[in-house]
Design an enzyme around this catalytic site. Structure first.
Site, PDB file in Angstrom:
ATOM      1  N   HIS A   1       0.814  -1.225   0.000  1.00  0.00           N
ATOM      2  CA  HIS A   1       0.000   0.000   0.000  1.00  0.00           C
ATOM      3  C   HIS A   1       0.849   1.278   0.000  1.00  0.00           C
ATOM      4  CE1 HIS A   1      -3.712   2.053   0.130  1.00  0.00           C
ATOM      5  NE2 HIS A   1      -4.346   1.331   1.014  1.00  0.00           N
TER       6      HIS A   1
ATOM      7  N   ASP B   1     -10.281  -7.777 -19.350  1.00  0.00           N
ATOM      8  CA  ASP B   1     -10.298  -8.947 -20.234  1.00  0.00           C
ATOM      9  C   ASP B   1      -8.856  -9.285 -20.594  1.00  0.00           C
ATOM     10  OD1 ASP B   1     -10.524 -10.808 -22.241  1.00  0.00           O
ATOM     11  OD2 ASP B   1     -11.927  -9.644 -23.463  1.00  0.00           O
TER      12      ASP B   1
END
Length: 432
Positions: free
Chosen positions: A159, A374
């Site tokens: 993070h 995708d």
């Protein structure tokens, strides 16, 4: 339901590192997260053709050419004045790539149960690793888990390196390269931005770091449930909230989160005079001209709304949502810059204990491109988050599969979730 086993583990480096970016300094938005965990999100896909693992490894390697921080390591320097500083060393040490198999587990096993099954936690690598451990652990770890009829691609990213926007920027870019694109649609801006006059690296007192490091957080037993909200029901909540206070400024998300907050508190046993909190993340990119849309790093600020239990429950949806709207609106360019200036002068590290007391904390965003990922064999069918930074009241917001819909992944006690399931007012807006 079967377990999860590791098939192989490898290190993936950038295929063609250009060496232009060697060292990245860290901002207050990054450094305040030293003591908490990584971002963990992943996507569930129908099973593609054979040869998938090698293809994903190769495409990841080429993606790292564009994201050198993710192939690097965190580095620290002990300064002479009892302070410590950190930066990202873009040394191409490599990302972790794990190939796993969840024997006997189907897509239905993941999606059909009311509560998120525990096996989902095993779909994410490097769980439990704190951000400061990036000095010895990879800053990016990917796990591809094969199911009976699908695969799950789980990512764990330190993070200190990314916020939610940058996390999905990387994921979207990897999917583009996997599909065969040569040039990214949105190349990342890797250089961190600092207020003028800021000396960096920013130094953190050693005593402060050690004292906070010792503040261990143990979460009670929790469950997670994904609530689905259609576009139509969200529109109704937004219209109701705005009508109740005579405005048009309350957003769909503010109305939805207020609806959720009221239900959570209504279904807990709390003193009417007790204070409860709602913390939302406010994006800095659209509020600061200096930050590009593709700025790669942390650029968010926490906005916190505090109310007494009786006020939250006695006021209508509109009043609660309006107060949330006003709190978010206060986060102007001036306020964001004042935070950066004040934090640099007096660093303060976030701990899990400091953000979780009687609070709902919302992360992620319905604006992130989830279902456009995708990789060459079709869109994902679902998104899930890992166990990192989970606590009683962690609310993760995702764009839904259908246009305009929103999924909320609520991490709460089982008792609270069961009570919410019987809360007719709340469930009227939920699609089962």
């Amino acid at each position: 339901m079967g377990g999860n086993r590791c098939v192989s583990s490898s290190r993936v480096q950038a295929a063609n590192p250009n060496g232009k970016t060697q060292r990245i300094e860290l901002t207050p938005w990054d450094l305040q997260l030293l003591l908490v965990g990584s971002i963990q999100k992943g996507l569930l896909f129908p099973k593609p053709k054979a040869g998938l693992i090698h293809h994903l490894e190769t495409s990841l390697s080429h993606t790292l050419d564009h994201f050198p921080p993710l192939a690097g390591r965190l580095a620290s320097t002990d300064e002479h004045d009892d302070t410590i500083s950190f930066f990202i060393d873009c040394n191409n040490a490599g990302a972790l790539f794990v190939h796993a198999a969840a024997d006997g587990v189907t897509i239905s096993d993941v999606l059909k149960p009311v509560y998120v099954p525990s096996v989902v936690k095993s779909f994410f690598p490097l769980s439990g690793v704190k951000n400061y451990e990036g000095t010895s652990k990879p800053l990016l770890a990917v796990q591809v888990t094969e199911l009976v009829d699908g695969i799950f691609i789980g990512c764990t990213i330190n993070h200190l390196v990314v916020d939610g926007t940058s996390f999905w920027h990387f994921f979207n870019s990897w999917a583009e390269i996997s599909r065969g694109l040569v040039h990214l649609s949105k190349p990342p801006v890797l250089q961190r931005w600092f207020l003028g006059g800021t000396d960096h690296p920013i130094r953190i007192p050693q005593s402060h770091f050690k004292r906070s490091h010792e503040d261990q957080f143990v979460s009670p037993p929790l469950q997670e449930r994904v609530f689905h909200f259609t576009k139509e029901n969200i529109v109704k909540l937004k219209a109701k909230a705005n009508a109740e206070v005579g405005t048009n400024k309350i957003s769909s998300l503010q109305a939805l989160l207020s609806h959720l907050w009221q239900s959570v508190i209504r279904n807990k046993t709390l003193d009417p005079e007790e204070e409860v909190h709602y913390r939302v993340l406010v994006g800095a990119r659209p509020r600061l001209n200096e930050l590009a849309e593709q700025y790669f790093g942390n650029a968010v600020q926490t906005a916190s709304l505090t109310m007494k239990v009786k006020e939250l429950l006695e006021q209508g949806l509109g009043n609660v949502a309006w107060q949330m709207n006003r709190v978010v609106a206060t986060h102007s360019e001036e306020k964001l810059k004042k935070f950066l200036e004040a934090w640099t002068a007096s660093p303060s590290l976030i701990t899990m204990r400091s953000v979780t007391s009687n609070a709902l904390v919302t992360s992620s965003s319905p604006w992130f491109n989830i279902y456009g990922n995708d990789f060459g064999w079709g869109r994902p069918v679902a998104v899930r988050s890992g166990p990192g930074n989970k606590h009683d009241g962690k609310i993760t917001v995702f764009r839904g599969v259908d246009e305009g819909s929103i999924d909320i992944e609520a991490c709460l006690s089982r008792e609270t979730l069961e009570a919410m399931a019987n809360d007719e007012e709340f469930m009227a807006a939920v699609t089962i």
